[in-house]
Design an enzyme around this catalytic site. Structure first.
Site, PDB file in Angstrom:
ATOM      1  N   SER A   1       0.821  -1.199   0.000  1.00 37.59           N
ATOM      2  CA  SER A   1       0.000   0.000   0.000  1.00 37.59           C
ATOM      3  C   SER A   1       0.862   1.260   0.000  1.00 37.59           C
ATOM      4  CB  SER A   1      -0.953  -0.071   1.197  1.00 37.59           C
ATOM      5  OG  SER A   1      -2.025   0.794   1.040  1.00 37.59           O
TER       6      SER A   1
ATOM      7  N   ASP B   1      -9.234  -4.305  -5.697  1.00 38.66           N
ATOM      8  CA  ASP B   1      -8.672  -3.718  -4.486  1.00 38.66           C
ATOM      9  C   ASP B   1      -9.376  -2.391  -4.228  1.00 38.66           C
ATOM     10  OD1 ASP B   1      -7.058  -2.232  -2.646  1.00 38.66           O
ATOM     11  OD2 ASP B   1      -5.301  -3.413  -3.212  1.00 38.66           O
TER      12      ASP B   1
ATOM     13  N   HIS C   1      -7.579  -5.870  -0.190  1.00 36.78           N
ATOM     14  CA  HIS C   1      -6.476  -4.918  -0.276  1.00 36.78           C
ATOM     15  C   HIS C   1      -5.167  -5.608   0.086  1.00 36.78           C
ATOM     16  CE1 HIS C   1      -4.170  -1.320  -0.196  1.00 36.78           C
ATOM     17  NE2 HIS C   1      -4.037  -1.277   1.118  1.00 36.78           N
TER      18      HIS C   1
END
Length: 509
Positions: free
Chosen positions: A223, A451, A478
């Site tokens: 991320s 996602d 995610h």
């Protein structure tokens, strides 16, 4: 428009994948690069490893074999003789023929990464690497810490009624933003607050690499951690051994584009959740797939005026309800929990959604908070350019509602408050741009088709900019690597990190 963190999420269980052992010898990384003369004392420092008892919080669960330390870095790299910061790191040593260190970051920005050192248990990563987790500067157990609000202030803010986009509501929201920024400046200090962005974290990462004894960096970032990794590749391409970036942030996107992509991503995952839920007779959204957004809004809209009851007497506010829902949409592992939370809300109770919101906001069982929320805001506001045009913010709000109708409260007016960062007391230090880098070895980007927080296309675009191999995972969650969700992804990531074997072109899992 809501700014949403893009870390892995604290409820996602990191499940070890049992992989076949590797028999290929480790890759020598050569002598350490010569550090800049003015920074030599940081690059050549000796790391003093010890117990993790003074690191983390009651929520952290360190493996018995974990060790912790702090690595010293300058707060201002242009003034290395000035004040310093301490970066908290954790380590689980390699059990076999060691290649080097593998540094890992969970994202956020603002998420603690200390317990990441346990990632990859019972895989060749545990045998071949010292696994290193770290808290970026200002975050978690690193010092000084970013501090903007007390626990009592955060609880009070979360319980406040929502503000609509009328002129009075906009003025009140912007006043609160200015007051929040003032508290951050007072409690953290503007000197440090101006140097908590990705620009500095990348330099800290290079100091960590050298202090740990690695000539080349091996890194796994999730991320926002992909932004750290790609920025490192851009600044120090000749210091890279291997980079895996999962759940990519495309640094060429401006904050408006990024938020709208994210809104569309959350809507897709909400629709997938709703479709799964409505296939069951007891779904709190009913059984008609075409009416799920309406049914959801019927459940949450009453919270605008009155919180739902909870056992701890705080109550579930409208804002907390949406925060809890978004937390559960990060992974389909939490869909049953979300179904329970919505069923409770249908019955006038809000305990489960409040627990999910607490998880997202870093509230602990004792009522204290991690500094995740404050750090997220502070880092975002020095990484992103300001949006001070009311025409842009009004249009952004309207487009956000269209992209994510399940989050639309139906009170849009064509206007919206200026972004929180507009009131920030220090300037931003980076700008959106396409990454252009030469001399970078092959890297790997992993991107998930559905996602919600870092949409698939961002991974495609980042892989293109880095010339990286792209691994596509088909799913609703995610990030995916080493989480127990895909042996196909894990095999590709482990083979690359250990033996530098590139994934096959177009690999889809």
């Amino acid at each position: 428009m809501v700014s949403v963190r893009s870390g892995r999420g604290a409820l996602v269980a990191v499940l070890a994948l049992v992989a076949a052992g590797c028999t290929i010898e480790g890759h020598p990384t050569g002598p350490l690069p010569e550090p800049p003369a003015a920074l030599a004392k940081f690059y050549t420092q000796t790391v003093q490893w010890g117990t993790c008892s003074d690191f983390g919080s009651q929520d952290d669960r360190f493996a018995p074999s974990a060790q912790c330390a702090r690595i010293t870095v300058p707060i201002d790299y242009a003034a290395p003789d000035g004040p310093t910061a301490q970066i908290a790191v954790s380590r689980i040593k390699a059990s076999g023929r060691r290649i080097g260190s593998l540094l890992m970051n969970p994202g956020g920005p603002g998420e603690s990464g200390l317990t990441m050192s346990a990632l990859g248990n019972k895989t060749p990563l545990a045998e071949r690497f010292d696994r290193i987790g770290f808290d970026p500067r200002g975050v978690g157990s690193s010092t000084p810490a970013i501090v903007c609000e007390t626990a009592q202030e955060q609880d009070a803010e979360r319980a406040e009624p929502q503000k609509d986009n009328t002129p009075d509501g906009i003025a009140a929201a912007e006043k609160e933003n200015r007051e929040y920024a003032d508290r951050c400046a007072e409690r953290t200090g503007t000197e440090f607050l101006s140097r908590v962005g990705t620009r500095e974290v990348v330099q800290d990462l290079d100091v960590m690499r050298a202090a740990l004894g690695d000539a080349k960096l091996s890194y796994l970032g999730y991320s926002y951690g992909t932004k750290i990794g790609s920025a490192y590749a851009e600044k120090f391409p000749d210091h890279v051994r291997a980079l895996v970036l999962d759940g990519a942030i495309d640094s060429s996107q401006d904050p408006v584009q990024e938020s709208l992509r994210q809104a569309a991503g959350f809507q897709k995952v909400f629709d997938a959740f709703a479709a799964a839920c409505t296939s069951k007779p007891d779904c709190p959204l009913g059984t008609d797939k075409t009416q799920t957004v309406q049914r959801f809004r019927e459940l949450v809209n009453p919270l605008w005026d009155k919180s739902a009851s909870t056992t701890d007497r705080r109550g579930l506010s409208y804002g907390d309800a949406l925060t809890g829902v978004r937390q559960a949409l990060y992974t389909n592992d939490l869909w049953p929990v979300l179904t329970l939370g919505l069923a409770e809300l249908r019955d006038g109770r809000g305990d489960t959604l409040l627990q999910l919101a607490d998880l997202y906001d870093g509230r602990r069982d004792d009522g204290s908070y991690s500094n995740t929320t404050d750090a997220f805001t502070a880092i975002r506001c020095v990484d992103d350019p300001r949006i001070s045009d009311r025409g842009i913010t009004g249009k952004q709000d309207a487009e956000y509602r269209k992209a994510a109708p399940f989050l639309d409260d139906g009170r849009g007016t064509g206007a919206a408050p200026l972004d929180q960062c507009t009131a920030w007391p220090v300037p931003n230090t980076t700008e959106p741009h396409r990454i252009s880098v030469t001399g970078l070895p092959k890297t790997v980007v992993v991107s998930t088709t559905e996602d919600p927080a870092t949409p698939y296309q961002a991974g495609v675009d980042l892989a293109d900019q880095l010339g990286a191999a792209l691994v596509t995972y088909k799913g609703n969650r995610h990030t995916i690597a080493l989480s127990g969700g895909s042996q196909c992804v894990d095999r590709a990531v482990i083979d690359y990190l250990v033996d530098l074997i590139e994934p096959e072109p177009g690999l889809t899992c």
